[in-house]
Write a protein that holds these residues in place. Structure first.
Motif, PDB file in Angstrom:
ATOM      1  N   TYR A   1     -22.780  37.547 -15.505  1.00 31.84           N
ATOM      2  CA  TYR A   1     -21.597  37.064 -16.219  1.00 31.84           C
ATOM      3  C   TYR A   1     -21.950  36.310 -17.489  1.00 31.84           C
ATOM      4  N   SER A   2     -23.207  35.873 -17.605  1.00 37.24           N
ATOM      5  CA  SER A   2     -23.594  35.073 -18.759  1.00 37.24           C
ATOM      6  C   SER A   2     -25.084  35.238 -19.020  1.00 37.24           C
ATOM      7  N   ALA A   3     -25.451  35.178 -20.296  1.00 36.57           N
ATOM      8  CA  ALA A   3     -26.863  35.222 -20.687  1.00 36.57           C
ATOM      9  C   ALA A   3     -27.047  34.357 -21.926  1.00 36.57           C
ATOM     10  N   ASP A   4     -28.246  33.783 -22.073  1.00 33.97           N
ATOM     11  CA  ASP A   4     -28.538  32.952 -23.237  1.00 33.97           C
ATOM     12  C   ASP A   4     -30.032  32.970 -23.511  1.00 33.97           C
ATOM     13  N   TYR A   5     -30.393  33.041 -24.792  1.00 37.32           N
ATOM     14  CA  TYR A   5     -31.786  32.931 -25.212  1.00 37.32           C
ATOM     15  C   TYR A   5     -32.125  31.472 -25.461  1.00 37.32           C
ATOM     16  N   ALA A   6     -33.383  31.096 -25.131  1.00 32.21           N
ATOM     17  CA  ALA A   6     -33.899  29.786 -25.528  1.00 32.21           C
ATOM     18  C   ALA A   6     -34.037  29.784 -27.044  1.00 32.21           C
TER      19      ALA A   6
ATOM     20  N   ALA B   1     -32.146  33.571 -20.108  1.00 29.34           N
ATOM     21  CA  ALA B   1     -31.549  33.217 -18.829  1.00 29.34           C
ATOM     22  C   ALA B   1     -30.343  34.112 -18.598  1.00 29.34           C
ATOM     23  N   ALA B   2     -30.134  34.497 -17.356  1.00 34.90           N
ATOM     24  CA  ALA B   2     -28.979  35.297 -16.969  1.00 34.90           C
ATOM     25  C   ALA B   2     -28.471  34.763 -15.647  1.00 34.90           C
ATOM     26  N   ALA B   3     -27.142  34.793 -15.462  1.00 39.04           N
ATOM     27  CA  ALA B   3     -26.573  34.276 -14.224  1.00 39.04           C
ATOM     28  C   ALA B   3     -25.263  34.981 -13.936  1.00 39.04           C
ATOM     29  N   GLY B   4     -24.817  34.877 -12.688  1.00 36.38           N
ATOM     30  CA  GLY B   4     -23.561  35.521 -12.327  1.00 36.38           C
ATOM     31  C   GLY B   4     -23.280  35.474 -10.845  1.00 36.38           C
ATOM     32  N   GLY B   5     -23.052  36.656 -10.263  1.00 35.51           N
ATOM     33  CA  GLY B   5     -22.641  36.773  -8.873  1.00 35.51           C
ATOM     34  C   GLY B   5     -23.619  36.152  -7.901  1.00 35.51           C
ATOM     35  N   GLY B   6     -23.091  35.697  -6.770  1.00 27.41           N
ATOM     36  CA  GLY B   6     -23.928  35.153  -5.718  1.00 27.41           C
ATOM     37  C   GLY B   6     -24.588  33.827  -6.040  1.00 27.41           C
ATOM     38  N   GLY B   7     -24.204  33.188  -7.145  1.00 23.14           N
ATOM     39  CA  GLY B   7     -24.803  31.912  -7.521  1.00 23.14           C
ATOM     40  C   GLY B   7     -26.204  32.039  -8.089  1.00 23.14           C
TER      41      GLY B   7
ATOM     42  N   VAL C   1     -24.459  30.120 -18.396  1.00 24.85           N
ATOM     43  CA  VAL C   1     -25.754  29.454 -18.529  1.00 24.85           C
ATOM     44  C   VAL C   1     -25.999  29.238 -20.012  1.00 24.85           C
ATOM     45  N   GLN C   2     -26.668  28.133 -20.333  1.00 27.05           N
ATOM     46  CA  GLN C   2     -27.007  27.863 -21.724  1.00 27.05           C
ATOM     47  C   GLN C   2     -28.241  26.973 -21.751  1.00 27.05           C
TER      48      GLN C   2
END
Length: 181
Positions: A26-31, A38-44, A75-76
């Motif tokens: 659901y979300s991604a961000d570069y350092a 970083a990537a994050a979403g389903g299932g925590g 995520v950020q």
């Protein structure tokens, strides 16, 4: 990891790379320096990938852990070694990636800025906005590796708030299900 319904795609001018993650993303961000994604979403799930250098190569999974009880909406990176995540469990979490053990980053600080699940988050200059299912926008302060509660606005929207972003340190925008901006 097992194949994912929604793979994370990355590209440059010369190549496209697909990375299968264990859950929906659901979300991604570069350092800031672009070496971590970083990537994050389903299932925590929260995953951090090491990105290939200028010469190319493959992405490498550095960390992958269950960081929340519900899906992660955002995520950020907050610097190159700290990561913020906000989720449906109502938690805003600050992670230290430099002190990871067993594939899990070290939890530095945790805060529950709203009573409903968090759909969106945006950090700028140590000020973290979160937008939630309960129709509120909350401001949290990030200082000295600690998250502290700040102001909250509960009359901006009549329902779920799906997006929030800073223009600068004093002005922000939020978008809600009711069609209001």
């Amino acid at each position: 990891p097992p194949p994912s319904d929604t793979p994370l795609l990355g590209w440059s001018e010369s190549a496209v790379q697909q990375v299968a993650l264990p859950e929906r993303v659901y979300s991604a961000d570069y350092a800031q320096r672009g070496q971590l994604l970083a990537a994050a979403g389903g299932g925590g799930m929260v995953t951090v990938l090491g990105m290939p250098g200028q010469a190319g190569g493959e992405c490498a999974e550095l960390l992958c852990c269950k960081g929340h009880k519900g899906w992660v909406g955002n995520v950020q990176f907050a610097g190159d070694q700290r990561l913020l995540s906000a989720a449906n469990d109502g938690q805003l979490v600050l992670w230290d990636l430099s002190k990871a053990r067993g594939g899990r980053p070290r939890l530095i600080s945790q805060l529950e800025p709203q009573s409903g699940g968090i759909f969106a988050m945006h950090e700028a200059g140590g000020r973290v906005l979160t937008a939630s299912k309960d129709g509120t926008v909350a401001l949290s302060m990030l200082a000295d590796d600690c998250l502290r509660p700040g102001a909250s606005w509960d009359e901006l929207h009549s329902g779920v708030i799906k997006s929030v972003c800073w223009r600068d340190g004093n002005v922000f925008a939020s978008a809600g299900r009711g069609g209001n901006l």
